[in-house]
Write a protein that holds these residues in place. Structure first.
Motif, PDB file in Angstrom:
ATOM      1  N   HIS A 158      -3.459 -36.154  25.813  1.00  0.00           N
ATOM      2  CA  HIS A 158      -2.055 -36.407  26.109  1.00  0.00           C
ATOM      3  C   HIS A 158      -1.910 -37.853  26.548  1.00  0.00           C
ATOM      4  CE1 HIS A 158      -0.771 -32.258  25.785  1.00  0.00           C
ATOM      5  NE2 HIS A 158      -1.863 -31.910  26.449  1.00  0.00           N
ATOM      6  N   ASP A 160      -0.408 -39.088  29.050  1.00  0.00           N
ATOM      7  CA  ASP A 160      -0.618 -39.329  30.486  1.00  0.00           C
ATOM      8  C   ASP A 160      -2.090 -39.215  30.872  1.00  0.00           C
ATOM      9  OD1 ASP A 160       0.677 -36.095  31.700  1.00  0.00           O
ATOM     10  OD2 ASP A 160      -0.772 -36.634  30.157  1.00  0.00           O
ATOM     11  N   SER A 175       3.756 -36.478  27.961  1.00  0.00           N
ATOM     12  CA  SER A 175       2.978 -35.285  27.620  1.00  0.00           C
ATOM     13  C   SER A 175       2.713 -35.172  26.136  1.00  0.00           C
ATOM     14  CB  SER A 175       3.714 -34.034  28.118  1.00  0.00           C
ATOM     15  OG  SER A 175       4.967 -33.977  27.471  1.00  0.00           O
TER      16      SER A 175
END
Lengths: 197, 200
Positions: A158, A160, A175
């Motif tokens: 992802h 992040d 995300s």
């Protein structure tokens, strides 16, 4: 003869006549049928109530399990993101690199290809600009020794997740899943990354 | 060999049968009806004076037993007494529904009537029985109930007081009044019979 006594005798005779009167048989049959019907309907009501109770309990249990599962997943996801570097696994072997890591020769046909002449300075130069074709040096690799050989691993992460390597990721769409390639040293620690798509 | 052999319904007590009835046992209902159905039917038949009403009320009484068996307490009263109480209430509901009963004044005029003297000769025992029977039918309902319970069904005063929901003293009082009325009827019959004998 005393009339009271005579009356009592007559009442006694009437009592004997009274005792000879029997109960109607038709009523007995109806009562027996009614008894069974009453019990069947009462049992059916109790069974329905029991089934509804069990269904309601089952729904509650499912909801509780779902909530517990979601809570556990969210907590474990947070823990993983903040405390550990995700284990990178090979998604697929690299057929041929389209771009090269700066400082690393172009021929990287497969995973765990032994490389030499790893030059971190070249990576630092590349990280200043945004070029999706080149690998970006990871700030988290600051201070790590230069590896004698490297491998390139492709994985899905992802956006992040890149934070844990020291990269700055905007909160927008963090995300979103990415296909990334990491340069891994012989010690198993990542040195650089590039986003494939 | 085994003491806990299953008892037949006829050997079980009323309380046990009522418990079985609550569980839907048709045999328990049959046995309870066999034991007490005739009593309830006779009482309602005598007081209501209608066989179809007596049959209907008897069925209602046992349906009440079926649906409210938990209300029966064997320590407070016998099942026969309890059932007759239900029968009385069901019968009065029927009376109220069809406006059938005239609550005639109880026999105040019987005060002072002597019943100690009797006729010297009776024409026919059978006719005397028929006269008293008709006299019972003609009694006001409140007196008829007592005569039927205490004299024809041989209930004790205490049992009758439970059925009628009145004190024992009231049962005695009403029974005395009812018998006084019947004695008057019988005396009147005997007077008529004496006159007829003299005419002959």
């Amino acid at each position: 003869m005393n009339s009271d006594r005579y009356l009592d005798e007559i009442l006694s005779e009437l009592a004997q006549e009274q005792q000879r009167i029997g109960a109607p048989e038709a009523v007995a049959a109806r009562l027996i049928d009614e008894t069974r019907l009453e019990h069947t309907s009462a049992s059916a009501c109790r069974n329905r109530a029991l089934v509804m109770g069990l269904r309601f309990a089952l729904v509650l249990i499912c909801v509780a399990i779902c909530i517990a599962g979601i809570t556990y997943w969210r907590l474990s996801d947070t823990d993983t993101a903040t405390n550990t570097i995700p284990v990178l696994r090979v998604v697929k072997p690299l057929p041929k690199p389209e771009a090269a890591v700066v400082g690393i020769p172009l021929e990287i046909p497969a995973v765990r290809h032994t490389q030499r002449n790893w030059n971190k300075n070249h990576l630092a130069a590349a990280s200043a600009g945004h070029n999706p074709e080149v690998f970006l040096a990871l700030p988290s690799s600051e201070g790590l020794p230069e590896p004698a050989s490297v491998s390139v691993l492709q994985t899905r992460i992802h956006r992040d997740d890149l934070r844990q390597f020291g990269l700055d990721v905007s909160p927008f769409d963090q995300s979103r899943a990415l296909l990334a390639e990491f340069v891994i040293g012989e010690d198993g620690l990542p040195r650089a990354v590039r986003i494939v798509r | 060999m085994f003491k806990w052999q299953r008892r037949s319904p006829s050997e079980k007590s009323d309380a046990v049968l009522v418990q079985a009835l609550r569980l839907g046992d048709g045999e328990a209902m049959a046995e309870l009806y066999r034991r007490h159905g005739a009593l309830v039917y006779r009482y309602v038949l005598r007081v209501g004076r209608d066989a179809s009403i007596a049959e209907e009320v008897t069925q209602e009484v046992f349906l009440v037993l079926l649906r409210q068996a938990e209300n029966f307490d064997a320590e407070r009263a016998a099942l026969s007494t309890w059932l007759c109480g239900i029968a009385r209430r069901q019968l009065w509901k029927h009376f109220d529904r069809f406006d059938q009963v005239e609550l005639a004044e109880l026999d105040d005029e019987l005060r002072g009537i002597s019943t100690s003297g009797g006729p010297e000769e009776w024409l026919s025992r059978k006719e005397a029985v028929a006269t008293v029977r008709e006299g019972i039918d003609q009694l006001p309902v409140l007196l008829k109930e007592v005569i039927v319970l205490c004299e024809l069904e041989e209930f004790t005063y205490e049992q009758a007081s439970v059925v009628l929901a009145v004190p024992v003293g009231t049962v005695r009082s009403r029974l005395h009044r009812a018998k006084a009325k019947l004695a008057l009827v019988l005396r009147g019959f005997s007077v008529c019979a004496e006159k007829e004998r003299k005419i002959r």
